[in-house]
Design an enzyme around this catalytic site. Structure first.
Site, PDB file in Angstrom:
ATOM      1  N   HIS A  29      59.356 -20.997  93.813  1.00 26.32           N
ATOM      2  CA  HIS A  29      59.882 -21.024  92.449  1.00 26.32           C
ATOM      3  C   HIS A  29      61.303 -20.458  92.470  1.00 26.32           C
ATOM      4  CE1 HIS A  29      60.471 -20.663  88.283  1.00 26.32           C
ATOM      5  NE2 HIS A  29      60.265 -19.366  88.208  1.00 26.32           N
TER       6      HIS A  29
ATOM      7  N   ASN B 215      66.821 -20.967  86.681  1.00 22.99           N
ATOM      8  CA  ASN B 215      65.359 -20.985  86.653  1.00 22.99           C
ATOM      9  C   ASN B 215      64.905 -22.039  85.636  1.00 22.99           C
ATOM     10  OD1 ASN B 215      62.661 -20.451  86.179  1.00 22.99           O
ATOM     11  ND2 ASN B 215      62.901 -18.237  86.066  1.00 22.99           N
TER      12      ASN B 215
ATOM     13  N   CYS C 237      55.943 -20.583  84.665  1.00 17.99           N
ATOM     14  CA  CYS C 237      56.622 -21.129  85.861  1.00 17.99           C
ATOM     15  C   CYS C 237      55.642 -21.607  86.930  1.00 17.99           C
ATOM     16  CB  CYS C 237      57.559 -20.089  86.451  1.00 17.99           C
ATOM     17  SG  CYS C 237      58.645 -19.363  85.231  1.00 17.99           S
TER      18      CYS C 237
HETATM   19  O1  UT7 Z   1      60.406 -17.282  86.352  1.00 17.86           O
HETATM   20  C1  UT7 Z   1      59.881 -16.056  86.000  1.00 17.86           C
HETATM   21  C2  UT7 Z   1      60.806 -15.464  85.037  1.00 17.86           C
HETATM   22  N1  UT7 Z   1      61.658 -14.425  85.345  1.00 17.86           N
HETATM   23  C3  UT7 Z   1      62.134 -13.935  86.497  1.00 17.86           C
HETATM   24  O2  UT7 Z   1      61.817 -14.336  87.556  1.00 17.86           O
HETATM   25  C4  UT7 Z   1      63.091 -12.810  86.431  1.00 17.86           C
HETATM   26  C5  UT7 Z   1      62.779 -11.695  87.365  1.00 17.86           C
HETATM   27  N2  UT7 Z   1      63.764 -10.654  87.239  1.00 17.86           N
HETATM   28  C6  UT7 Z   1      65.025 -10.748  87.675  1.00 17.86           C
HETATM   29  O3  UT7 Z   1      65.405 -11.769  88.217  1.00 17.86           O
HETATM   30  C7  UT7 Z   1      65.949  -9.554  87.543  1.00 17.86           C
HETATM   31  O4  UT7 Z   1      65.179  -8.456  87.116  1.00 17.86           O
HETATM   32  C8  UT7 Z   1      67.130  -9.777  86.547  1.00 17.86           C
HETATM   33  C9  UT7 Z   1      68.105 -10.770  87.146  1.00 17.86           C
HETATM   34  C10 UT7 Z   1      66.601 -10.327  85.226  1.00 17.86           C
HETATM   35  C11 UT7 Z   1      67.863  -8.487  86.296  1.00 17.86           C
HETATM   36  O5  UT7 Z   1      68.286  -7.907  87.505  1.00 17.86           O
HETATM   37  P1  UT7 Z   1      68.039  -6.350  87.788  1.00 17.86           P
HETATM   38  O6  UT7 Z   1      68.670  -6.046  89.077  1.00 17.86           O
HETATM   39  O7  UT7 Z   1      66.541  -6.143  87.662  1.00 17.86           O
HETATM   40  O8  UT7 Z   1      68.842  -5.690  86.629  1.00 17.86           O
HETATM   41  P2  UT7 Z   1      68.344  -4.744  85.442  1.00 17.86           P
HETATM   42  O9  UT7 Z   1      67.480  -5.499  84.486  1.00 17.86           O
HETATM   43  O10 UT7 Z   1      67.791  -3.508  86.050  1.00 17.86           O
HETATM   44  O11 UT7 Z   1      69.701  -4.433  84.719  1.00 17.86           O
HETATM   45  C12 UT7 Z   1      70.748  -3.779  85.365  1.00 17.86           C
HETATM   46  C13 UT7 Z   1      71.925  -3.652  84.424  1.00 17.86           C
HETATM   47  C14 UT7 Z   1      71.568  -3.200  83.003  1.00 17.86           C
HETATM   48  O12 UT7 Z   1      72.574  -2.327  82.586  1.00 17.86           O
HETATM   49  P3  UT7 Z   1      72.343  -0.722  82.561  1.00 17.86           P
HETATM   50  O13 UT7 Z   1      71.188  -0.538  81.623  1.00 17.86           O
HETATM   51  O14 UT7 Z   1      72.012  -0.363  83.981  1.00 17.86           O
HETATM   52  O15 UT7 Z   1      73.635  -0.210  82.082  1.00 17.86           O
HETATM   53  C15 UT7 Z   1      71.667  -4.475  82.186  1.00 17.86           C
HETATM   54  O16 UT7 Z   1      72.043  -4.234  80.848  1.00 17.86           O
HETATM   55  O17 UT7 Z   1      72.553  -4.924  84.274  1.00 17.86           O
HETATM   56  C16 UT7 Z   1      72.781  -5.192  82.896  1.00 17.86           C
HETATM   57  N3  UT7 Z   1      72.732  -6.638  82.678  1.00 17.86           N
HETATM   58  C17 UT7 Z   1      73.828  -7.417  82.773  1.00 17.86           C
HETATM   59  N4  UT7 Z   1      75.119  -7.135  83.046  1.00 17.86           N
HETATM   60  C18 UT7 Z   1      75.983  -8.169  83.075  1.00 17.86           C
HETATM   61  C19 UT7 Z   1      71.654  -7.399  82.393  1.00 17.86           C
HETATM   62  N5  UT7 Z   1      72.036  -8.695  82.291  1.00 17.86           N
HETATM   63  C20 UT7 Z   1      73.381  -8.710  82.518  1.00 17.86           C
HETATM   64  C21 UT7 Z   1      74.328  -9.749  82.548  1.00 17.86           C
HETATM   65  N6  UT7 Z   1      75.600  -9.432  82.835  1.00 17.86           N
HETATM   66  N7  UT7 Z   1      73.999 -11.040  82.332  1.00 17.86           N
END
Ligand code: UT7
Length: 331
Positions: free
Chosen positions: A256, A286, A116
């Site tokens: 970004h 993104n 990115c």
């Molecule tokens: O450009 C560079 C590339 N990447 C990024 O910039 C991404 C950076 N990271 C993020 O933006 C965030 O970490 C995410 C949006 C990817 C995730 O948000 P989070 O608040 O960090 O959530 P998490 O990964 O801690 O997941 C929380 C929960 C999990 O469930 P459990 O284990 O707590 O039961 C996931 O399974 O949310 C669940 N989850 C979803 N639920 C519904 C993950 N994706 C989804 C989804 N819909 N699409």
């Protein structure tokens, strides 16, 4: 070599596929909800390239618009850089394919892989050739077809990404304008956090790698999130200090476009008002290397940035990588 010329952006362009994939469309594909996606990321919809469209096609369209904006012909270009993690193929480079699409030959063309952060790595690389007088006009493109490498069964990643391309023409600009400062870096220890594991020399593509889905993008989202919040503010502060300016001198921040929570946290750390930060992730998700150049092109065409504005462009991404530039807008 000493700096002989000021390097700046004299034209921008972008290309966004027509097909819109909304959060409610995604609810039909994976176990997710519009509420989860909007509250955790800010994304409402993203654009998806047609199956016959490759990264070089989007890149070429963005390049043509940037050339037109800069009042230049393709034959005026001295170099082409394409930042992408979704090249048309391993090689030849997407930059060479774009060169051919533009109907020119001879000038150097190569890809930059900094995920990115790629378009800003490209802008900073281009600025070195411009400021030393080696070249006059360089095309820098950030272009991605991420829809082609995400696992549409993985809700952790497939809701986040979109396709698109943005381009800059980097050229000599008047004294006092253009790139006032830049900063870039990498931490390869974070290489496992964001990757496509198979298809390269370490794990060549095989039936097994495809069955295991190792040709898809994988990400440890929360680790990348923590890194992003820290580095976006730090990289922005670095260019402000290098340019001997203060936060009050900053007119616009184009970050970004990965996650609204990352952008808001960085904005708060930098004590910038919401009006000074550009966001389009709700419409596109993104777009990796394309995010910053598309956002800059939109902001410029919408008249949100004026001649003389101090603009920070800042990005982070897989590698891990980061980059920032402080530009005095001269268009
Ligand atoms: O450009 C560079 C590339 N990447 C990024 O910039 C991404 C950076 N990271 C993020 O933006 C965030 O970490 C995410 C949006 C990817 C995730 O948000 P989070 O608040 O960090 O959530 P998490 O990964 O801690 O997941 C929380 C929960 C999990 O469930 P459990 O284990 O707590 O039961 C996931 O399974 O949310 C669940 N989850 C979803 N639920 C519904 C993950 N994706 C989804 C989804 N819909 N699409």
């Amino acid at each position: 070599m000493n700096k002989l010329y000021n390097a700046g952006i004299i034209g921008t362009g972008s290309s966004i596929p027509d097909k819109i994939l909304t959060n409610s469309d995604l609810e039909q594909i994976v176990d997710t909800t519009d509420e989860w996606i909007v509250s955790r990321t800010g994304i409402k919809e993203r654009r998806i390239a047609d199956s016959k469209v490759a990264t070089s096609d989007l890149a070429t369209e963005a390049a043509k618009k940037a050339l037109e904006d800069a009042n230049l012909k393709a034959s005026d270009l001295d170099m082409i850089l394409v930042a992408t993690v979704t090249p048309d193929m391993h090689f030849p480079s997407t930059a060479c394919l774009v060169q051919s699409n533009l109907g020119i030959e001879g000038c150097p063309a190569f890809d930059i892989e900094a995920a990115c952060s790629g378009a800003l790595y490209g802008l900073i690389t281009a600025s070195q050739f411009i400021s030393t007088g080696v070249y006059k006009n360089i095309l820098v493109i950030g272009a991605e077809c991420l829809s082609k490498i995400v696992n549409w069964q993985d809700r952790n990643t497939c809701v986040l990404f979109g396709d698109g391309a943005g381009a800059f023409i980097v050229s000599r600009v008047d004294k006092g304008y253009g790139l006032l400062a830049h900063s870039m870096g990498a931490d390869g220890n974070g290489s496992k956090l964001l990757k496509v594991e198979a298809g390269g020399s370490k794990r060549p593509a095989s039936l097994e790698t495809v069955e295991k889905g190792l040709h898809y993008l994988q990400m440890e989202g929360s680790e990348v999130f923590k890194f992003a919040v820290k580095i976006m503010a730090k990289a922005s502060e670095e260019v402000i200090a290098k340019a001997k300016l203060s936060l009050d001198d900053i007119d616009f921040l184009i970050p970004h476009q990965a996650n609204i929570r990352i952008i808001d946290a960085s904005r708060r750390r930098l004590k910038l008002s919401k009006e000074k930060v550009y966001m389009n992730l709700m419409h596109y998700g993104n777009m990796s290397a394309a995010s910053v150049p598309v956002a800059l092109d939109e902001a410029s065409r919408a008249g949100k940035i004026q001649k003389g504005d101090n603009i920070i462009l800042v990005a982070f991404g897989g590698g891990l990588t980061w980059a920032s530039t402080l530009l005095k807008w001269g268009k």
